[in-house]
Design a protein around this motif. Structure first.
Motif, PDB file in Angstrom:
ATOM      1  N   PRO A  48       0.794  -1.229   0.000  1.00 30.83           N
ATOM      2  CA  PRO A  48       0.000   0.000   0.000  1.00 30.83           C
ATOM      3  C   PRO A  48       0.830   1.285   0.000  1.00 30.83           C
ATOM      4  O   PRO A  48       0.395   2.303  -0.544  1.00 30.83           O
ATOM      5  CB  PRO A  48      -0.822  -0.103   1.285  1.00 30.83           C
ATOM      6  CG  PRO A  48      -0.876  -1.559   1.594  1.00 30.83           C
ATOM      7  CD  PRO A  48       0.416  -2.138   1.090  1.00 30.83           C
ATOM      8  N   ASP A  49       2.012   1.256   0.585  1.00 32.76           N
ATOM      9  CA  ASP A  49       2.824   2.478   0.666  1.00 32.76           C
ATOM     10  C   ASP A  49       3.866   2.587  -0.447  1.00 32.76           C
ATOM     11  O   ASP A  49       4.746   3.428  -0.394  1.00 32.76           O
ATOM     12  CB  ASP A  49       3.499   2.581   2.031  1.00 32.76           C
ATOM     13  CG  ASP A  49       4.494   1.469   2.287  1.00 32.76           C
ATOM     14  OD1 ASP A  49       4.452   0.431   1.584  1.00 32.76           O
ATOM     15  OD2 ASP A  49       5.336   1.637   3.194  1.00 32.76           O
ATOM     16  N   MET A  50       3.741   1.731  -1.467  1.00 31.61           N
ATOM     17  CA  MET A  50       4.681   1.783  -2.598  1.00 31.61           C
ATOM     18  C   MET A  50       4.009   2.409  -3.813  1.00 31.61           C
ATOM     19  O   MET A  50       2.792   2.415  -3.926  1.00 31.61           O
ATOM     20  CB  MET A  50       5.165   0.369  -2.951  1.00 31.61           C
ATOM     21  CG  MET A  50       6.046  -0.253  -1.890  1.00 31.61           C
ATOM     22  SD  MET A  50       6.624  -1.887  -2.360  1.00 31.61           S
ATOM     23  CE  MET A  50       7.923  -1.449  -3.525  1.00 31.61           C
ATOM     24  N   GLU A  55       3.927   4.772 -11.690  1.00 29.28           N
ATOM     25  CA  GLU A  55       4.901   5.600 -10.971  1.00 29.28           C
ATOM     26  C   GLU A  55       6.293   4.963 -10.954  1.00 29.28           C
ATOM     27  O   GLU A  55       7.303   5.674 -10.989  1.00 29.28           O
ATOM     28  CB  GLU A  55       4.412   5.859  -9.550  1.00 29.28           C
ATOM     29  CG  GLU A  55       3.153   6.719  -9.525  1.00 29.28           C
ATOM     30  CD  GLU A  55       2.432   6.666  -8.197  1.00 29.28           C
ATOM     31  OE1 GLU A  55       2.168   7.749  -7.639  1.00 29.28           O
ATOM     32  OE2 GLU A  55       2.130   5.549  -7.714  1.00 29.28           O
ATOM     33  N   GLN A  56       6.367   3.636 -10.918  1.00 31.33           N
ATOM     34  CA  GLN A  56       7.674   2.963 -10.966  1.00 31.33           C
ATOM     35  C   GLN A  56       8.367   3.266 -12.289  1.00 31.33           C
ATOM     36  O   GLN A  56       9.564   3.563 -12.328  1.00 31.33           O
ATOM     37  CB  GLN A  56       7.523   1.449 -10.771  1.00 31.33           C
ATOM     38  CG  GLN A  56       6.964   1.022  -9.434  1.00 31.33           C
ATOM     39  CD  GLN A  56       7.847   1.359  -8.245  1.00 31.33           C
ATOM     40  OE1 GLN A  56       9.032   1.631  -8.365  1.00 31.33           O
ATOM     41  NE2 GLN A  56       7.253   1.329  -7.053  1.00 31.33           N
ATOM     42  N   VAL A  57       7.619   3.218 -13.380  1.00 33.92           N
ATOM     43  CA  VAL A  57       8.187   3.514 -14.696  1.00 33.92           C
ATOM     44  C   VAL A  57       8.594   4.986 -14.765  1.00 33.92           C
ATOM     45  O   VAL A  57       9.683   5.318 -15.268  1.00 33.92           O
ATOM     46  CB  VAL A  57       7.196   3.148 -15.821  1.00 33.92           C
ATOM     47  CG1 VAL A  57       7.720   3.586 -17.182  1.00 33.92           C
ATOM     48  CG2 VAL A  57       6.922   1.642 -15.812  1.00 33.92           C
ATOM     49  N   GLN A  58       7.765   5.868 -14.260  1.00 36.74           N
ATOM     50  CA  GLN A  58       8.105   7.295 -14.255  1.00 36.74           C
ATOM     51  C   GLN A  58       9.382   7.548 -13.459  1.00 36.74           C
ATOM     52  O   GLN A  58      10.252   8.319 -13.887  1.00 36.74           O
ATOM     53  CB  GLN A  58       6.943   8.106 -13.677  1.00 36.74           C
ATOM     54  CG  GLN A  58       5.720   8.129 -14.561  1.00 36.74           C
ATOM     55  CD  GLN A  58       4.477   8.651 -13.859  1.00 36.74           C
ATOM     56  OE1 GLN A  58       4.386   8.681 -12.622  1.00 36.74           O
ATOM     57  NE2 GLN A  58       3.495   9.060 -14.655  1.00 36.74           N
ATOM     58  N   VAL A 146      13.056  -0.236 -11.735  1.00 39.24           N
ATOM     59  CA  VAL A 146      12.894  -1.202 -12.829  1.00 39.24           C
ATOM     60  C   VAL A 146      12.520  -2.564 -12.261  1.00 39.24           C
ATOM     61  O   VAL A 146      11.603  -3.234 -12.757  1.00 39.24           O
ATOM     62  CB  VAL A 146      14.175  -1.294 -13.691  1.00 39.24           C
ATOM     63  CG1 VAL A 146      14.053  -2.415 -14.719  1.00 39.24           C
ATOM     64  CG2 VAL A 146      14.448   0.037 -14.383  1.00 39.24           C
ATOM     65  N   THR A 147      13.202  -2.981 -11.214  1.00 37.29           N
ATOM     66  CA  THR A 147      12.926  -4.278 -10.586  1.00 37.29           C
ATOM     67  C   THR A 147      11.524  -4.309 -10.002  1.00 37.29           C
ATOM     68  O   THR A 147      10.808  -5.318 -10.135  1.00 37.29           O
ATOM     69  CB  THR A 147      13.959  -4.574  -9.482  1.00 37.29           C
ATOM     70  OG1 THR A 147      15.260  -4.586 -10.069  1.00 37.29           O
ATOM     71  CG2 THR A 147      13.691  -5.904  -8.807  1.00 37.29           C
TER      72      THR A 147
END
Length: 177
Positions: A48-50, A55-58, A146-147
């Motif tokens: 939930p807090d990730m 957003e990971q790609v950004q 990326v991971t």
């Protein structure tokens, strides 16, 4: 010949961003084949807090661009975080790769000793020497995002594995070569 800061950063970023593009394509294909709304993957997160997949790609894009800018002195393109589809994310990654490919390796000469100031909130900044910045923050932060993007897709059932994450590795030799 020693390894340059350019060699330790730009080809590494480009390679992993190309892997990220492939992962996004596999995610889009999986959603289509399974009849899933793409948002079920794009908005997915591991905790939930990730950050979610978008957003990971950004952040992977921003970290690679920001690292290259800090080390080369060449301004990176600013990209508003408005992507909402797999296609838009792939376009962002492609624009990031275009920027990285445009950089002249000569711009990185001496960057291992360049002072890098990294804002961390308010008036607080971390100070690094260029090589320490790249090796202790830039690359680890980039690979974290990326991971995590890979992990989100895999966790949601996209058929990706270690070979997808590693991408093309080494040179293939014919038997007997």
């Amino acid at each position: 010949m020693s390894l340059s800061m350019y060699q330790a950063s730009i080809p590494v970023f480009i390679r992993a961003l190309n892997v990220l593009t492939t992962l996004l394509q596999k995610g889009a294909q999986h959603a289509k084949e399974q009849g899933l709304p793409p948002e079920s993957l794009l908005e997915a997160r591991l905790a939930p807090d990730m950050f979610n997949l978008v957003e990971q790609v950004q952040r992977a894009s921003d970290t690679s661009k920001g690292s290259a800018e800090r080390l080369s002195g060449v301004p990176a393109p600013r990209m508003p975080d408005t992507e909402k589809t797999f296609e838009e994310l792939s376009q962002r990654v492609a624009k990031t790769v275009d920027y990285l490919e445009s950089l002249d390796p000569a711009r990185f000469e001496g960057s291992e000793t360049r002072t890098v100031l990294l804002p961390v909130g308010g008036d607080t900044r971390l100070e690094f020497q260029g090589d320490d910045y790249l090796l202790s923050f830039g690359l680890p932060n980039f690979y974290f995002h990326v991971t995590t993007a890979y992990d989100i897709l895999r966790h949601r059932g996209v058929q990706v594995g270690k070979r997808d994450f590693l991408g093309v590795i080494g040179k293939r030799l014919a038997v007997g070569a």
